[in-house]
Write a protein that holds these residues in place. Structure first.
Motif, PDB file in Angstrom:
ATOM      1  N   LYS A  65      12.400  -5.584 -49.946  1.00 41.59           N
ATOM      2  CA  LYS A  65      13.517  -6.743 -50.150  1.00 41.59           C
ATOM      3  C   LYS A  65      13.077  -7.810 -48.954  1.00 41.59           C
ATOM      4  N   ARG A  66      12.635  -7.259 -47.816  1.00 41.18           N
ATOM      5  CA  ARG A  66      12.527  -8.253 -46.872  1.00 41.18           C
ATOM      6  C   ARG A  66      11.222  -7.691 -45.787  1.00 41.18           C
ATOM      7  N   VAL A  67      10.449  -8.789 -45.368  1.00 39.03           N
ATOM      8  CA  VAL A  67       9.392  -8.462 -44.566  1.00 39.03           C
ATOM      9  C   VAL A  67       9.769  -9.323 -43.128  1.00 39.03           C
ATOM     10  N   TYR A  68       9.532  -8.980 -41.931  1.00 42.93           N
ATOM     11  CA  TYR A  68       9.861  -9.659 -40.640  1.00 42.93           C
ATOM     12  C   TYR A  68       8.851  -9.108 -39.728  1.00 42.93           C
ATOM     13  N   HIS A  69       8.695 -10.015 -38.905  1.00 41.61           N
ATOM     14  CA  HIS A  69       7.686  -9.770 -37.850  1.00 41.61           C
ATOM     15  C   HIS A  69       8.159 -10.119 -36.452  1.00 41.61           C
ATOM     16  N   ILE A  70       7.765  -9.460 -35.144  1.00 44.87           N
ATOM     17  CA  ILE A  70       8.525  -9.608 -34.058  1.00 44.87           C
ATOM     18  C   ILE A  70       7.085  -9.624 -32.999  1.00 44.87           C
ATOM     19  N   TYR A  71       7.232 -10.764 -32.308  1.00 48.63           N
ATOM     20  CA  TYR A  71       5.948 -11.303 -31.550  1.00 48.63           C
ATOM     21  C   TYR A  71       6.564 -12.052 -30.125  1.00 48.63           C
TER      22      TYR A  71
ATOM     23  N   ASN B  70      13.175  -4.877 -24.203  1.00 47.62           N
ATOM     24  CA  ASN B  70      13.659  -3.681 -25.128  1.00 47.62           C
ATOM     25  C   ASN B  70      14.146  -4.301 -26.330  1.00 47.62           C
ATOM     26  N   ARG B  71      14.052  -3.416 -27.427  1.00 48.09           N
ATOM     27  CA  ARG B  71      14.774  -3.901 -28.809  1.00 48.09           C
ATOM     28  C   ARG B  71      15.295  -2.738 -29.626  1.00 48.09           C
ATOM     29  N   GLY B  72      15.802  -2.973 -30.632  1.00 47.70           N
ATOM     30  CA  GLY B  72      16.411  -1.858 -31.064  1.00 47.70           C
ATOM     31  C   GLY B  72      17.799  -1.511 -30.752  1.00 47.70           C
ATOM     32  N   TYR B  73      17.801  -0.126 -30.214  1.00 42.48           N
ATOM     33  CA  TYR B  73      19.334   0.129 -30.031  1.00 42.48           C
ATOM     34  C   TYR B  73      20.401   0.111 -30.874  1.00 42.48           C
ATOM     35  N   HIS B  74      19.870   0.432 -31.996  1.00 40.17           N
ATOM     36  CA  HIS B  74      20.759   0.657 -33.048  1.00 40.17           C
ATOM     37  C   HIS B  74      20.588   1.627 -34.364  1.00 40.17           C
ATOM     38  N   ALA B  75      21.327   1.916 -35.121  1.00 38.84           N
ATOM     39  CA  ALA B  75      20.808   2.540 -36.436  1.00 38.84           C
ATOM     40  C   ALA B  75      21.429   1.909 -37.539  1.00 38.84           C
TER      41      ALA B  75
ATOM     42  N   THR C 174      14.869   2.890 -30.718  1.00 36.57           N
ATOM     43  CA  THR C 174      14.812   1.955 -29.578  1.00 36.57           C
ATOM     44  C   THR C 174      13.094   1.680 -29.781  1.00 36.57           C
ATOM     45  N   MET C 175      12.852   0.348 -29.130  1.00 34.15           N
ATOM     46  CA  MET C 175      11.466   0.040 -29.008  1.00 34.15           C
ATOM     47  C   MET C 175      11.295  -0.747 -27.519  1.00 34.15           C
ATOM     48  N   SER C 176      10.176  -0.299 -26.910  1.00 34.17           N
ATOM     49  CA  SER C 176       9.931  -0.695 -25.332  1.00 34.17           C
ATOM     50  C   SER C 176       8.376  -0.437 -25.095  1.00 34.17           C
TER      51      SER C 176
ATOM     52  N   PHE D  26      18.050  -6.880 -47.722  1.00 36.92           N
ATOM     53  CA  PHE D  26      18.326  -8.070 -46.912  1.00 36.92           C
ATOM     54  C   PHE D  26      19.144  -7.890 -45.869  1.00 36.92           C
ATOM     55  N   PHE D  27      19.039  -8.884 -44.904  1.00 35.30           N
ATOM     56  CA  PHE D  27      19.625  -8.711 -43.586  1.00 35.30           C
ATOM     57  C   PHE D  27      21.113  -8.502 -43.798  1.00 35.30           C
ATOM     58  N   ASN D  28      21.731  -7.615 -43.129  1.00 34.48           N
ATOM     59  CA  ASN D  28      23.292  -7.432 -43.323  1.00 34.48           C
ATOM     60  C   ASN D  28      23.927  -6.836 -42.144  1.00 34.48           C
ATOM     61  N   GLU D  29      24.516  -7.628 -41.082  1.00 39.06           N
ATOM     62  CA  GLU D  29      24.826  -7.065 -39.713  1.00 39.06           C
ATOM     63  C   GLU D  29      25.913  -6.259 -39.984  1.00 39.06           C
ATOM     64  N   SER D  30      26.379  -5.995 -41.055  1.00 35.36           N
ATOM     65  CA  SER D  30      27.509  -4.914 -41.362  1.00 35.36           C
ATOM     66  C   SER D  30      27.159  -3.458 -41.295  1.00 35.36           C
ATOM     67  N   ASP D  31      25.543  -3.634 -41.642  1.00 29.48           N
ATOM     68  CA  ASP D  31      24.993  -2.110 -41.848  1.00 29.48           C
ATOM     69  C   ASP D  31      24.679  -1.508 -40.593  1.00 29.48           C
ATOM     70  N   TYR D  32      24.661  -2.459 -39.694  1.00 20.91           N
ATOM     71  CA  TYR D  32      24.144  -1.695 -38.300  1.00 20.91           C
ATOM     72  C   TYR D  32      25.196  -1.099 -37.511  1.00 20.91           C
ATOM     73  N   ILE D  33      24.826  -0.120 -36.857  1.00 17.92           N
ATOM     74  CA  ILE D  33      25.662   0.406 -35.746  1.00 17.92           C
ATOM     75  C   ILE D  33      24.905   0.301 -34.460  1.00 17.92           C
ATOM     76  N   ARG D  34      25.602  -0.398 -33.549  1.00 23.02           N
ATOM     77  CA  ARG D  34      25.190  -0.835 -32.485  1.00 23.02           C
ATOM     78  C   ARG D  34      25.603  -0.317 -31.168  1.00 23.02           C
ATOM     79  N   ASP D  35      26.413   0.917 -31.360  1.00 20.30           N
ATOM     80  CA  ASP D  35      27.088   1.450 -30.376  1.00 20.30           C
ATOM     81  C   ASP D  35      26.508   2.806 -30.349  1.00 20.30           C
TER      82      ASP D  35
END
Ligand code: TYD
Length: 158
Positions: free
Chosen positions: A38-44, A52-57, A103-105, A120-129
Protein backbone atom coordinates in the motif's frame (compact mmCIF):
# COMPACT_ATOMS: atom_id res chain seq x y z
CA UNK A 1 22.47 -16.01 6.82
CA UNK A 2 21.08 -17.41 10.10
CA UNK A 3 17.84 -15.66 11.18
CA UNK A 4 16.51 -16.51 14.62
CA UNK A 5 14.18 -13.60 15.37
CA UNK A 6 10.43 -13.96 14.87
CA UNK A 7 8.64 -12.20 11.98
CA UNK A 8 11.86 -11.69 10.03
CA UNK A 9 13.18 -13.35 6.87
CA UNK A 10 15.41 -12.83 3.87
CA UNK A 11 13.68 -11.82 0.63
CA UNK A 12 15.78 -12.52 -2.43
CA UNK A 13 14.69 -11.07 -5.78
CA UNK A 14 15.79 -12.87 -8.90
CA UNK A 15 18.28 -11.10 -11.13
CA UNK A 16 17.67 -10.84 -14.85
CA UNK A 17 21.18 -10.19 -16.16
CA UNK A 18 21.47 -8.48 -19.53
CA UNK A 19 25.26 -8.68 -19.80
CA UNK A 20 26.55 -5.16 -20.63
CA UNK A 21 23.00 -3.76 -20.31
CA UNK A 22 22.82 -4.31 -16.57
CA UNK A 23 20.63 -6.24 -14.17
CA UNK A 24 16.88 -6.11 -13.53
CA UNK A 25 15.20 -7.28 -10.31
CA UNK A 26 11.45 -7.42 -9.78
CA UNK A 27 9.32 -7.16 -6.62
CA UNK A 28 5.60 -7.96 -6.96
CA UNK A 29 2.92 -7.88 -4.27
CA UNK A 30 1.96 -11.25 -2.82
CA UNK A 31 4.76 -12.85 -4.84
CA UNK A 32 8.26 -11.79 -3.74
CA UNK A 33 6.73 -9.25 -1.30
CA UNK A 34 4.52 -11.33 1.04
CA UNK A 35 1.67 -8.82 1.38
CA UNK A 36 -0.44 -6.28 -0.51
CA UNK A 37 1.76 -3.21 -1.05
CA UNK A 38 0.00 0.00 0.00
CA UNK A 39 3.00 2.31 0.37
CA UNK A 40 6.53 2.62 -0.99
CA UNK A 41 9.08 5.04 0.45
CA UNK A 42 12.77 5.61 0.08
CA UNK A 43 15.42 7.03 2.38
CA UNK A 44 18.51 8.85 1.11
CA UNK A 45 20.81 11.78 1.96
CA UNK A 46 22.53 9.73 4.66
CA UNK A 47 25.67 11.84 4.71
CA UNK A 48 26.16 12.05 8.49
CA UNK A 49 28.34 9.27 9.90
CA UNK A 50 26.34 9.33 13.16
CA UNK A 51 22.94 8.87 11.43
CA UNK A 52 20.63 6.41 13.18
CA UNK A 53 17.11 5.48 12.09
CA UNK A 54 14.35 3.15 13.16
CA UNK A 55 14.28 2.59 16.94
CA UNK A 56 10.70 1.46 16.78
CA UNK A 57 8.42 -1.52 16.18
CA UNK A 58 5.02 -1.71 14.49
CA UNK A 59 1.95 -3.35 15.99
CA UNK A 60 0.49 -4.38 12.62
CA UNK A 61 2.58 -3.04 9.74
CA UNK A 62 4.69 -5.40 7.62
CA UNK A 63 7.59 -4.10 5.57
CA UNK A 64 10.34 -5.32 3.25
CA UNK A 65 13.49 -3.23 3.22
CA UNK A 66 16.12 -3.14 0.49
CA UNK A 67 19.37 -1.27 0.18
CA UNK A 68 19.39 -0.43 -3.54
CA UNK A 69 22.64 1.54 -3.38
CA UNK A 70 25.52 1.52 -0.90
CA UNK A 71 25.16 -0.29 2.42
CA UNK A 72 23.90 -0.05 5.99
CA UNK A 73 23.50 -2.17 9.12
CA UNK A 74 20.05 -3.36 10.16
CA UNK A 75 19.37 -4.86 13.59
CA UNK A 76 16.09 -6.68 14.23
CA UNK A 77 14.99 -7.61 17.74
CA UNK A 78 11.88 -9.62 18.70
CA UNK A 79 12.34 -8.98 22.42
CA UNK A 80 14.21 -12.27 22.94
CA UNK A 81 16.71 -12.49 20.09
CA UNK A 82 18.54 -10.03 17.87
CA UNK A 83 19.91 -10.36 14.33
CA UNK A 84 22.42 -8.10 12.62
CA UNK A 85 22.39 -7.70 8.85
CA UNK A 86 24.61 -5.77 6.51
CA UNK A 87 22.39 -4.83 3.59
CA UNK A 88 24.54 -4.10 0.55
CA UNK A 89 22.87 -5.96 -2.29
CA UNK A 90 19.98 -4.44 -4.32
CA UNK A 91 18.31 -7.82 -4.78
CA UNK A 92 18.45 -8.98 -1.14
CA UNK A 93 16.01 -7.47 1.31
CA UNK A 94 14.70 -8.21 4.78
CA UNK A 95 11.07 -8.79 5.71
CA UNK A 96 10.27 -6.93 8.92
CA UNK A 97 6.97 -8.22 10.25
CA UNK A 98 4.91 -6.87 13.11
CA UNK A 99 6.23 -6.57 16.67
CA UNK A 100 9.86 -6.38 15.59
CA UNK A 101 12.08 -3.65 17.01
CA UNK A 102 14.53 -2.48 14.36
CA UNK A 103 17.38 -0.02 14.08
CA UNK A 104 19.47 1.15 11.13
CA UNK A 105 22.97 2.63 11.25
CA UNK A 106 26.42 2.63 9.63
CA UNK A 107 25.05 4.03 6.37
CA UNK A 108 27.44 4.54 3.48
CA UNK A 109 27.17 8.09 2.10
CA UNK A 110 25.66 6.78 -1.14
CA UNK A 111 23.13 4.61 0.67
CA UNK A 112 19.59 4.52 -0.74
CA UNK A 113 16.99 2.47 1.11
CA UNK A 114 13.77 1.31 -0.52
CA UNK A 115 10.86 0.10 1.61
CA UNK A 116 7.62 -1.64 0.67
CA UNK A 117 4.92 -1.38 3.34
CA UNK A 118 1.61 -3.19 3.86
CA UNK A 119 -0.33 -0.11 4.92
CA UNK A 120 -0.53 3.67 4.80
CA UNK A 121 1.44 5.72 7.29
CA UNK A 122 -0.15 5.61 10.74
CA UNK A 123 1.77 6.98 13.73
CA UNK A 124 -0.51 5.11 16.18
CA UNK A 125 0.85 1.80 14.83
CA UNK A 126 4.35 2.69 16.09
CA UNK A 127 5.92 1.68 19.42
CA UNK A 128 8.82 4.09 19.83
CA UNK A 129 9.89 3.26 23.38
CA UNK A 130 11.98 0.07 23.85
CA UNK A 131 10.64 -0.65 27.36
CA UNK A 132 7.06 -0.22 26.13
CA UNK A 133 7.92 -2.62 23.27
CA UNK A 134 9.18 -5.28 25.73
CA UNK A 135 6.04 -4.84 27.86
CA UNK A 136 3.82 -5.10 24.77
CA UNK A 137 5.55 -8.35 23.69
CA UNK A 138 5.21 -9.79 27.21
CA UNK A 139 1.48 -8.96 27.31
CA UNK A 140 1.00 -10.51 23.85
CA UNK A 141 2.78 -13.70 24.96
CA UNK A 142 0.52 -13.93 28.05
CA UNK A 143 -2.54 -13.45 25.87
CA UNK A 144 -1.39 -16.23 23.49
CA UNK A 145 -0.71 -18.53 26.48
CA UNK A 146 -4.15 -17.83 28.02
CA UNK A 147 -5.92 -18.43 24.67
CA UNK A 148 -4.01 -21.71 24.05
CA UNK A 149 -4.70 -22.93 27.65
CA UNK A 150 -8.40 -22.02 27.22
CA UNK A 151 -8.49 -23.98 23.94
CA UNK A 152 -6.85 -27.01 25.63
CA UNK A 153 -9.39 -26.87 28.51
CA UNK A 154 -12.27 -26.58 26.00
CA UNK A 155 -10.86 -29.57 24.08
CA UNK A 156 -10.64 -31.68 27.28
CA UNK A 157 -14.19 -30.71 28.29
CA UNK A 158 -15.61 -31.61 24.85
P1 TYD B 1 10.23 6.85 10.77
O1 TYD B 1 9.29 5.77 10.36
O2 TYD B 1 10.49 7.03 12.24
O3 TYD B 1 11.60 6.69 9.99
P2 TYD B 1 12.82 5.66 10.27
O4 TYD B 1 12.25 4.37 10.74
O5 TYD B 1 13.49 5.54 8.94
O6 TYD B 1 13.71 6.27 11.29
O7 TYD B 1 9.71 8.22 10.15
C1 TYD B 1 10.45 9.43 10.24
C2 TYD B 1 9.48 10.58 10.11
O8 TYD B 1 8.83 10.55 8.84
C3 TYD B 1 8.37 10.56 11.16
O9 TYD B 1 8.12 11.89 11.56
C4 TYD B 1 7.18 10.03 10.43
C5 TYD B 1 7.42 10.46 9.00
N1 TYD B 1 6.89 9.52 8.02
C6 TYD B 1 5.79 9.87 7.25
O10 TYD B 1 5.23 10.97 7.37
N2 TYD B 1 5.32 8.97 6.33
C7 TYD B 1 5.90 7.76 6.13
O11 TYD B 1 5.43 6.96 5.27
C8 TYD B 1 7.04 7.41 6.94
C9 TYD B 1 7.72 6.07 6.78
C10 TYD B 1 7.50 8.32 7.85
Amino acid sequence: MQINVKNCKLIELKKIVDEKDGILSVAEQNVQIPFEIKRVYHIYGLNDISANRGYHAHKKLEQVIFCINGSFKLITDDGNNKNNFILNNPNKGIYIGKNLWHTMSEFSQDCIILVFASDFFNESDYIRDYNKFLKYIEELNWLILIISRKNIILLVLK
